[in-house]
Design a protein around this motif. Structure first.
Motif, short mmCIF file in Angstrom:
data_model
loop_
_atom_site.label_atom_id
_atom_site.label_comp_id
_atom_site.label_asym_id
_atom_site.label_seq_id
_atom_site.Cartn_x
_atom_site.Cartn_y
_atom_site.Cartn_z
N UNK A 1 -35.67 -10.22 63.69
CA UNK A 1 -36.87 -10.94 63.24
C UNK A 1 -37.74 -10.01 62.40
N UNK A 2 -38.30 -10.55 61.35
CA UNK A 2 -39.21 -9.80 60.48
C UNK A 2 -40.67 -10.03 60.82
N UNK A 3 -40.96 -11.10 61.58
CA UNK A 3 -42.36 -11.46 61.83
C UNK A 3 -42.42 -12.48 62.96
N UNK A 4 -43.53 -12.47 63.70
CA UNK A 4 -43.79 -13.46 64.74
C UNK A 4 -44.98 -14.31 64.30
N UNK A 5 -44.82 -15.64 64.37
CA UNK A 5 -45.91 -16.56 64.08
C UNK A 5 -46.14 -17.40 65.33
N UNK A 6 -47.26 -17.16 66.01
CA UNK A 6 -47.56 -17.87 67.26
C UNK A 6 -48.60 -18.95 67.02
N UNK A 7 -48.49 -20.01 67.83
CA UNK A 7 -49.37 -21.17 67.70
C UNK A 7 -50.02 -21.47 69.05
N UNK A 8 -51.37 -21.49 69.06
CA UNK A 8 -52.18 -21.74 70.26
C UNK A 8 -52.19 -20.48 71.11
N UNK A 9 -53.20 -20.33 71.95
CA UNK A 9 -53.43 -19.06 72.62
C UNK A 9 -52.34 -18.67 73.59
N UNK A 10 -51.69 -19.65 74.25
CA UNK A 10 -50.60 -19.32 75.17
C UNK A 10 -49.47 -18.62 74.43
N UNK A 11 -49.10 -19.14 73.29
CA UNK A 11 -48.05 -18.53 72.48
C UNK A 11 -48.50 -17.18 71.94
N UNK A 12 -49.80 -17.06 71.67
CA UNK A 12 -50.32 -15.81 71.13
C UNK A 12 -50.06 -14.63 72.05
N UNK A 13 -50.15 -14.83 73.36
CA UNK A 13 -49.91 -13.73 74.29
C UNK A 13 -48.44 -13.32 74.31
N UNK A 14 -47.55 -14.29 74.23
CA UNK A 14 -46.13 -13.97 74.12
C UNK A 14 -45.86 -13.27 72.79
N UNK A 15 -46.45 -13.79 71.73
CA UNK A 15 -46.27 -13.19 70.41
C UNK A 15 -46.78 -11.77 70.32
N UNK A 16 -47.90 -11.51 70.98
CA UNK A 16 -48.48 -10.17 71.00
C UNK A 16 -47.47 -9.16 71.57
N UNK A 17 -46.88 -9.50 72.73
CA UNK A 17 -45.92 -8.60 73.36
C UNK A 17 -44.64 -8.48 72.53
N UNK A 18 -44.16 -9.61 72.03
CA UNK A 18 -42.92 -9.59 71.24
C UNK A 18 -43.08 -8.77 69.97
N UNK A 19 -44.18 -8.97 69.26
CA UNK A 19 -44.39 -8.26 68.01
C UNK A 19 -44.49 -6.75 68.25
N UNK A 20 -45.17 -6.36 69.33
CA UNK A 20 -45.27 -4.94 69.66
C UNK A 20 -43.90 -4.36 70.00
N UNK A 21 -43.11 -5.10 70.75
CA UNK A 21 -41.78 -4.61 71.15
C UNK A 21 -40.85 -4.51 69.96
N UNK A 22 -40.94 -5.46 69.05
CA UNK A 22 -40.02 -5.50 67.91
C UNK A 22 -40.51 -4.68 66.72
N UNK A 23 -41.78 -4.27 66.77
CA UNK A 23 -42.33 -3.51 65.66
C UNK A 23 -42.50 -4.32 64.40
N UNK A 24 -42.93 -5.59 64.56
CA UNK A 24 -43.11 -6.49 63.41
C UNK A 24 -44.53 -7.07 63.45
#
Length: 463
Positions: A144-167
């Motif tokens: 994945x090159x980027x994470x696009x999260x929608x609504x605050x619940x997804x934002x918390x998952x996206x925050x962790x995923x983006x940090x782990x993936x470095x994107x």
């Protein structure tokens, strides 16, 4: 005023993706200056609490579902693969489903399949994140090159995923707890403090925030201390192939079995206090009290299903219609597929949208694209979507008497629907999803470019 409706002085739509506190487009125009534009190949799109495959208009499915579906399709048309992660709500669901060529939906097991309300989902975010990470671990590095999260619940998952993936993480709020709590409908439940805290954390963590309108961007800055330089405005769009005037009002009424000469104010959307369908019924009662002769040619369709706090009293609107003496005029219909929804828009004399809060107002945009004017509350993004006295009427506040006066204009002057409806269709043509996708891609590239520069700066600092 040009800034009010997004149009420049020439009447052509101005570029719609721009940083709230930056220059015209906010992205430094790396491709115009000879620099390398970051290449986005594949995006992880996160929608924890509602699936893009769900029927809009019921449960938690609404404008955000439409947004994710249409944006993903258009991104795929631009050559970007999109994988949408959403919570599985049935054991019968396949692990993956193709939404469109280049768009894959992944169902993640997180908590019991059924019976979980949106308010109970925070407890399942760890399980959801684990499921996302398991899928990522099975792919090659840099999948994945980027994470696009929608609504605050997804934002918390996206925050962790983006940090782990470095994107980069790009986040769209869609609605905000502080904004909703400031304009609660009578009897509605305030958003909890945990959501406010969660949203504040995401605002600080995201590489870019996408706001539907300049007003929403200003609310992010005002309520959550968002960085204006990282907040981009991108208007949502309308599927202009599906939502268009078509063969007109008479033909649509014939297909739906509606009276050809009736005055038909329509409500379409989720049935909950936030959307305020009760205001339409109270306004119709006031309209009839002022002129009982209208009763013989009046029909009030309400198309949608219970949602949010409306689930606690699913029959509330039917009971209200009976109490107001409108049971014979109110026509309740469950959510319908978008092709049929377009016919409901075309059949209506006017769409009524008295919401207490709307980040944009896709229903109003869709109705206008079908050639139907709108009476809407002047809240959130609705003043961008509806041009007051040109494509409909904006109402300050939620007094049913004000909505009744606006309805009376259409009831007394049948030609008004046609005149404002023609202007509405022209206005809606500026809201195509292809432009939304192009503008969103610009945000993606800006986020990737900023992260690349940050890494380069960190490297120099360590020398």
């Amino acid at each position: 005023m040009a800034g009010h409706n997004g149009l420049g002085g020439s009447g052509r739509r101005a570029p719609r993706a721009w940083l709230y506190g930056g220059s015209r487009n906010g992205f430094g125009a790396a491709d115009d200056s000879g620099g390398l534009v970051p290449h986005i190949r594949r995006v992880a799109m996160l929608s924890v609490h509602t699936s893009p495959l769900d029927q809009p208009g019921t449960g938690d499915a609404g404008g955000m579902n439409v947004y994710i579906v249409e944006l993903s399709r258009q991104l795929a048309a631009l050559g970007i693969e999109v994988e949408i992660f959403t919570r599985a709500t049935s054991g019968a669901l396949a692990p993956t489903a193709e939404l469109a060529p280049g768009v894959l939906v992944r169902h993640i097991d997180a908590g019991p399949y059924e019976g979980l309300s949106k308010e109970e989902l925070p407890a399942q975010l760890c399980a959801f994140t684990h499921g996302v990470m398991q899928i990522w671990a099975g792919e090659r590095p840099g999948y994945f090159d980027l994470v696009h999260s929608h609504y605050w619940l997804s934002g918390h998952v996206g925050w962790l995923a983006a940090e782990r993936w470095g994107v980069p993480l790009v986040h769209a709020m869609h609605t905000m707890a502080k904004v909703k709590n400031a304009a609660l409908a009578t009897g509605d439940t305030p958003e909890p403090a945990a959501r406010v805290i969660g949203e504040t954390q995401i605002v600080q963590a995201a590489d870019r925030l996408i706001a539907n309108t300049a007003e929403e961007a200003a609310e992010l800055v005002r309520h959550y201390d968002a960085d204006p330089r990282r907040t981009a405005v991108v208007h949502p769009g309308v599927n202009l192939e599906r939502f268009r005037p078509g063969d007109g009002r008479a033909a649509a009424r014939a297909r739906l079995g509606l009276p050809p000469d009736a005055f038909i104010p329509l409500f379409a959307g989720r049935i909950q206090p936030l959307k305020a369908p009760d205001i339409l019924l109270h306004a119709v009662r006031e309209l009839l009290d002022a002129d009982p002769s209208l009763r013989s040619r009046l029909l009030v369709p309400i198309v949608g299903g219970p949602s949010g706090t409306g689930l606690a009293r699913p029959e509330r609107m039917q009971k209200l219609a009976a109490r107001l003496g409108l049971a014979d005029l109110a026509l309740f219909r469950p959510p319908v597929a978008q092709a049929e929804l377009a016919d409901w828009y075309r059949a209506a004399s006017v769409l009524v949208m008295p919401s207490y809060s709307e980040s944009f107002g896709l229903v109003a945009a869709e109705a206008q694209a079908c050639g139907t004017p709108v009476i809407a509350a002047a809240v959130g993004g609705l003043p961008v979507v509806v041009r007051d006295r040109d494509t409909g009427f904006l109402i300050d506040g939620h007094d049913p008497a004000d909505y009744a006066r606006a309805l009376r204009r259409f009831a007394d002057r049948p030609g008004l629907s046609e005149r404002l409806g023609a202007a509405a269709a022209r206005h809606a043509r500026g809201f195509g999803w292809d432009a939304t996708a192009a503008d969103t891609l610009a945000v993606y590239r800006a986020a990737a470019e900023a992260r690349r520069f940050a890494r380069a700066g960190a490297g120099l600092g360590s020398v």
